[in-house]
Design a protein around this motif. Structure first.
Motif, PDB file in Angstrom:
ATOM      1  N   PRO A 193      -3.603   0.836  -9.472  1.00 37.05           N
ATOM      2  CA  PRO A 193      -3.098   0.437  -8.146  1.00 37.05           C
ATOM      3  C   PRO A 193      -4.179   0.603  -7.072  1.00 37.05           C
ATOM      4  O   PRO A 193      -4.969   1.547  -7.109  1.00 37.05           O
ATOM      5  CB  PRO A 193      -1.936   1.414  -7.916  1.00 37.05           C
ATOM      6  CG  PRO A 193      -1.503   1.836  -9.292  1.00 37.05           C
ATOM      7  CD  PRO A 193      -2.754   1.859 -10.113  1.00 37.05           C
ATOM      8  N   GLY A 194      -4.212  -0.318  -6.139  1.00 36.13           N
ATOM      9  CA  GLY A 194      -5.183  -0.259  -5.054  1.00 36.13           C
ATOM     10  C   GLY A 194      -6.527  -0.866  -5.389  1.00 36.13           C
ATOM     11  O   GLY A 194      -7.456  -0.795  -4.579  1.00 36.13           O
ATOM     12  N   ARG A 195      -6.679  -1.464  -6.560  1.00 35.22           N
ATOM     13  CA  ARG A 195      -7.967  -2.038  -6.961  1.00 35.22           C
ATOM     14  C   ARG A 195      -7.948  -3.572  -6.930  1.00 35.22           C
ATOM     15  O   ARG A 195      -8.766  -4.217  -7.586  1.00 35.22           O
ATOM     16  CB  ARG A 195      -8.346  -1.560  -8.366  1.00 35.22           C
ATOM     17  CG  ARG A 195      -8.528  -0.050  -8.479  1.00 35.22           C
ATOM     18  CD  ARG A 195      -9.794   0.376  -7.789  1.00 35.22           C
ATOM     19  NE  ARG A 195      -9.952   1.815  -7.718  1.00 35.22           N
ATOM     20  CZ  ARG A 195     -10.433   2.590  -8.699  1.00 35.22           C
ATOM     21  NH1 ARG A 195     -10.766   2.051  -9.853  1.00 35.22           N
ATOM     22  NH2 ARG A 195     -10.561   3.878  -8.516  1.00 35.22           N
ATOM     23  N   THR A 196      -7.002  -4.138  -6.189  1.00 36.88           N
ATOM     24  CA  THR A 196      -6.926  -5.607  -6.131  1.00 36.88           C
ATOM     25  C   THR A 196      -8.204  -6.213  -5.580  1.00 36.88           C
ATOM     26  O   THR A 196      -8.725  -7.212  -6.107  1.00 36.88           O
ATOM     27  CB  THR A 196      -5.728  -6.031  -5.251  1.00 36.88           C
ATOM     28  OG1 THR A 196      -4.535  -5.473  -5.786  1.00 36.88           O
ATOM     29  CG2 THR A 196      -5.610  -7.554  -5.197  1.00 36.88           C
ATOM     30  N   TRP A 197      -8.726  -5.615  -4.503  1.00 40.59           N
ATOM     31  CA  TRP A 197      -9.934  -6.163  -3.890  1.00 40.59           C
ATOM     32  C   TRP A 197     -11.116  -6.082  -4.847  1.00 40.59           C
ATOM     33  O   TRP A 197     -11.957  -6.991  -4.878  1.00 40.59           O
ATOM     34  CB  TRP A 197     -10.222  -5.410  -2.599  1.00 40.59           C
ATOM     35  CG  TRP A 197     -11.343  -5.967  -1.787  1.00 40.59           C
ATOM     36  CD1 TRP A 197     -12.469  -5.323  -1.396  1.00 40.59           C
ATOM     37  CD2 TRP A 197     -11.470  -7.293  -1.275  1.00 40.59           C
ATOM     38  NE1 TRP A 197     -13.285  -6.153  -0.662  1.00 40.59           N
ATOM     39  CE2 TRP A 197     -12.692  -7.383  -0.577  1.00 40.59           C
ATOM     40  CE3 TRP A 197     -10.658  -8.432  -1.351  1.00 40.59           C
ATOM     41  CZ2 TRP A 197     -13.115  -8.535   0.044  1.00 40.59           C
ATOM     42  CZ3 TRP A 197     -11.098  -9.596  -0.719  1.00 40.59           C
ATOM     43  CH2 TRP A 197     -12.310  -9.638  -0.036  1.00 40.59           C
ATOM     44  N   SER A 198     -11.185  -5.018  -5.647  1.00 41.58           N
ATOM     45  CA  SER A 198     -12.263  -4.897  -6.628  1.00 41.58           C
ATOM     46  C   SER A 198     -12.173  -6.006  -7.669  1.00 41.58           C
ATOM     47  O   SER A 198     -13.187  -6.568  -8.085  1.00 41.58           O
ATOM     48  CB  SER A 198     -12.204  -3.529  -7.311  1.00 41.58           C
ATOM     49  OG  SER A 198     -12.464  -2.492  -6.393  1.00 41.58           O
TER      50      SER A 198
END
Length: 484
Positions: A193-198
């Protein structure tokens, strides 16, 4: 008994390949050679030994690898793995350095097409010359392989977590394949979670880099054309700020490779069950990952667009460097109720400027109508126009464009760099007491890419701001933007 021997050989081959992947090719060669000396020739071990030589990326070791391939093909002439490995070595060989070896590549590929026309070994060999070697030691190739595999996995899976689960299953089925271990660790990290931009940067890094380049280029072009007072550091800062997300992605990818290496190091020392080692277990093993192209077609397209962008900025910068503002000189016969006298024959502050750069000049002194012969002049104004596109700030502040001559004329009290006038450029001012009359006066010189000027005037009780404002107003009265 034969199954046991095959399992042992498969285990040794896996250990050798893992040692190569971990950057320990010398240890890998010793392990492979020891097994070959003890148990006799084996096609898989000979292939692993050749790969351990190729991993050194050295001419002598490439020669040794070729000798191993020949030794293996003498014993196993139709082995697909040896034929493919030898063809790959030939394809990666410089045709000028080893023309004979390079020429053997097509022959080996032809034989592979006969024996295994649709095999992954053939596809890997056919693309060897244009793909990244999987056993490359340099970090650039490792990062490219990692990014290529992870981006492909995320693109083909229905969800990021599904991609991570699938990669973990492949890595578990082949625990000594570093490429699969790196893929498993990478997808697991980026599916969190939270790694969409990566993940977006991983898959669309080219587009993002190009967009950053476009924004930076636009800022530079604006600075060169319509916003000359904006520092270049603004464009640089924006470019660096927009590039910060890549630092986070690179850190995540590097950490994934380190975890994969630790997993591989543990696998080297552990015995692998026969089915996992590829010795005929019931489960279907992991797929053959495709070759990683050195340069993808879309990279060529973005490289061309990037070059066009650089060319645009370069041409704009060059044209801007040659361009200069045009002015008309207005030489007033009377100025602010004062009578003017021409001084060009007696006073020429622009004598050091090459004639080829000058277009027009004027130098006048202004005094009251009823002034005595020895009275101080109220204003002395000298201006010139021309092509001064190489003018720089240092030329004004260091006295290179229009020298501030004070020796013998007065006692200087202070000197300072003033702000730009209505037309831009640079200005330097000073206040001094005139020796002959005891009058407090001011002198300002200015320059931009199309004009230079000097003004001296009485400055009793005038502070810095008042001196600058007077100088700017005089300059604006004598220089007007030319009408094309």
């Amino acid at each position: 008994m034969n199954d046991t021997d095959d399992n042992m050989r498969d285990d040794i081959r896996g250990r050798v390949d893992a040692l190569v992947a971990l950057g320990r090719p010398a240890e890998a060669r010793a392990t492979a050679r020891g097994a070959l000396d003890a148990d006799g020739p084996d096609a898989g071990l000979l292939l692993a030994l050749a790969h351990a030589h190729m991993a050194e990326d050295d001419d002598d070791h490439d020669d040794a690898a070729e000798q191993v391939f020949r030794e293996g093909l003498d014993a196993f002439p139709d082995d697909i793995g040896l034929l493919a490995g030898y063809a790959e070595l030939c394809a990666r060989t410089d045709a000028l350095d080893r023309p004979g070896r390079h020429a053997r590549g097509p022959v080996l590929l032809a034989r592979l097409r006969e024996l295994a026309p649709d095999s992954p070994e053939l596809r890997r060999s056919e693309t060897a010359g244009s793909s990244v070697p999987t056993n490359a030691k340099d970090s650039v190739s490792a990062r490219r392989t990692q990014s290529f595999d992870a981006a492909r996995s995320f693109a083909e899976a229905p969800t990021p977590r599904a991609a991570a689960v699938q990669a973990a299953q492949w890595a578990a089925a082949a625990p000594r394949v570093l490429r699969l271990a790196v893929l498993a660790e990478t997808t697991d990290a980026l599916a969190a979670p939270g790694r969409t931009w990566s993940r977006v940067l991983l898959r669309r890094g080219l587009e993002y880099r190009f967009a950053v380049g476009v924004v930076t280029a636009v800022l530079i072009v604006l600075r060169l054309t319509v916003l000359p007072t904006v520092p270049y550091g603004v464009a640089t800062g924006v470019g660096l700020l927009l590039g910060l997300p890549f630092l986070g992605l690179r850190k995540q990818l590097r950490a994934a490779r380190q975890r994969a290496a630790e997993r591989m190091a543990a696998a080297v020392t552990e015995a692998v069950p026969g089915d996992e080692a590829g010795a005929g277990g019931a489960e279907v093993g992991p797929p053959e990952l495709p070759p990683v192209p050195r340069v993808a077609p879309r990279e060529y397209a973005f490289a061309g667009a990037g070059l066009a962008l650089l060319l645009t900025v370069g041409v704009t910068a060059y044209v801007s460097s040659l361009a200069y503002p045009r002015y008309d000189i207005v030489a007033h016969d009377t100025f602010r109720g004062l009578k003017g006298f021409d001084l060009r024959e007696e006073f020429d502050p622009f004598g050091a400027v090459p004639d080829s750069e000058l277009e027009e000049s004027a130098a006048r002194v202004y005094v009251a109508e009823d002034a005595a012969a020895d009275d101080a002049a109220e204003y002395l104004v000298a201006v010139t126009t021309g092509d001064f596109h190489e003018m720089r700030e240092s030329y004004v502040y260091d006295g290179g464009a229009v020298p501030v001559e004070t020796e013998g004329i007065g006692i200087v009290h202070d000197t300072w760099g003033a702000g730009a006038g209505p037309y831009g450029g640079w200005m330097r001012c000073l206040r001094y007491t005139e020796v002959t009359t005891g009058t407090l006066r001011a002198m300002c010189v200015w320059a931009d890419k199309g004009s230079m000027g000097m003004v001296l005037f009485t400055a009793a009780d005038k502070n810095h701001d008042a001196v600058e404002e007077t100088a700017r107003s005089v300059g604006a009265d004598f220089l007007r933007p030319a009408r094309d």
